[in-house]
Design a protein around this motif. Structure first.
Motif, mmCIF file in Angstrom:
data_model
loop_
_atom_site.group_PDB
_atom_site.id
_atom_site.type_symbol
_atom_site.label_atom_id
_atom_site.label_comp_id
_atom_site.label_asym_id
_atom_site.label_seq_id
_atom_site.Cartn_x
_atom_site.Cartn_y
_atom_site.Cartn_z
ATOM 1 N N GLY A 159 44.620 47.030 44.568
ATOM 2 C CA GLY A 159 45.197 45.843 43.956
ATOM 3 C C GLY A 159 45.986 46.080 42.692
ATOM 4 O O GLY A 159 46.112 45.171 41.862
ATOM 5 N N CYS A 179 52.269 42.731 48.533
ATOM 6 C CA CYS A 179 51.110 43.106 49.349
ATOM 7 C C CYS A 179 50.601 41.854 50.060
ATOM 8 O O CYS A 179 50.254 40.861 49.411
ATOM 9 N N ASP A 181 47.863 39.902 51.710
ATOM 10 C CA ASP A 181 46.405 39.972 51.683
ATOM 11 C C ASP A 181 45.730 38.738 52.270
ATOM 12 O O ASP A 181 44.554 38.482 52.016
ATOM 13 N N THR A 184 43.030 41.281 56.414
ATOM 14 C CA THR A 184 43.105 42.738 56.592
ATOM 15 C C THR A 184 43.011 43.094 58.076
ATOM 16 O O THR A 184 42.906 44.256 58.426
ATOM 17 N N ARG A 209 47.216 44.733 53.005
ATOM 18 C CA ARG A 209 45.990 45.130 52.325
ATOM 19 C C ARG A 209 45.000 45.833 53.248
ATOM 20 O O ARG A 209 44.664 45.338 54.313
#
Length: 231
Positions: A159, A179, A181, A184, A209
């Protein structure tokens, strides 16, 4: 052609039999000089690239797969690459059950944006919506790559903001690389594919992620090079 490890996927077959006007061909360029790429320790040379695109899209995908193997970015039978002609609402894609190191041009499948197979007999990856929805949202994108490179996966798991410390790093800052997220898990539904495309925006690359990376480009060379520079 893009020669990875000194071998063409169809080297034994000789020149491609596809004509320049074949509906699945891409843009060919004049041959350029070959260059050798060392491994990350600067010792062993792992591949040679001649900057001459094959005309056939399935062959371009197979070459790209070989380059990813040479760069250490293969992950058994997982990971996938696709490519389309500009403006087309279908795309060619590496099928499921094949590794980057063994898939051949004749193994490729062609899908519509709805996920229906329009050419080829091999099974499609569950994550085809990732490709379809990016193509639907980005008319400037003609190639999409999803891979599981180990350093990118490890980095996006913590992160932190990616800070450019090499020349290549400036490709992924200002604005910073994003990213995704929201999950996942696999991007295996149209809803998740659309969410990925929205989060990618107009960027060339994005982390998933704890999962991997997505890179996109106007052509296959840009897309593969971006994944290499990011890793």
């Amino acid at each position: 052609m893009i020669h990875a490890l000194g071998n063409s996927p169809n080297e034994a077959d000789g020149p491609s039999s596809f004509s320049e006007n074949s509906e699945c061909n891409g843009s060919a360029t004049e041959p350029g000089r070959a260059v050798s790429i060392p491994d990350r320790h600067g010792a062993q040379k792992i591949m040679t690239i001649a900057f001459e695109y094959p005309q056939e899209i399935p062959e371009q995908i197979a070459y790209a797969c070989r380059i990813l193997v040479a760069l250490g970015m293969a992950d058994a039978i997982w990971g996938h690459i696709s490519m389309r002609l500009p403006g087309d609402d279908t795309f060619w894609m590496k099928p499921a059950t094949f590794g980057f190191e063994d898939v051949m041009p004749e193994d490729m499948i062609r899908l519509g944006l709805d996920g229906k197979t329009v050419a080829g007999a091999n099974p499609k990856h569950m994550e085809y919506p990732l490709h379809a929805e990016i193509y639907r949202a980005r008319h400037d994108v003609n190639a999409v790559l999803h891979a599981h490179p180990i350093h990118s996966i490890a980095f996006c798991a913590i992160g932190q903001r990616l800070r450019p410390v090499t020349h290549e790093g400036v490709l992924f800052c200002d604005p910073d690389i994003r990213c995704f997220d929201a999950t996942t898990d696999l991007i295996d539904t149209q809803e998740l594919g659309r969410a990925v495309a929205r989060h990618l925006g107009d960027h060339k690359a994005m982390f998933l992620r704890n999962h991997g990376v997505i890179t996109v480009g106007d052509d296959m060379m840009e897309t593969v090079a971006t994944s290499f520079f990011l890793e």
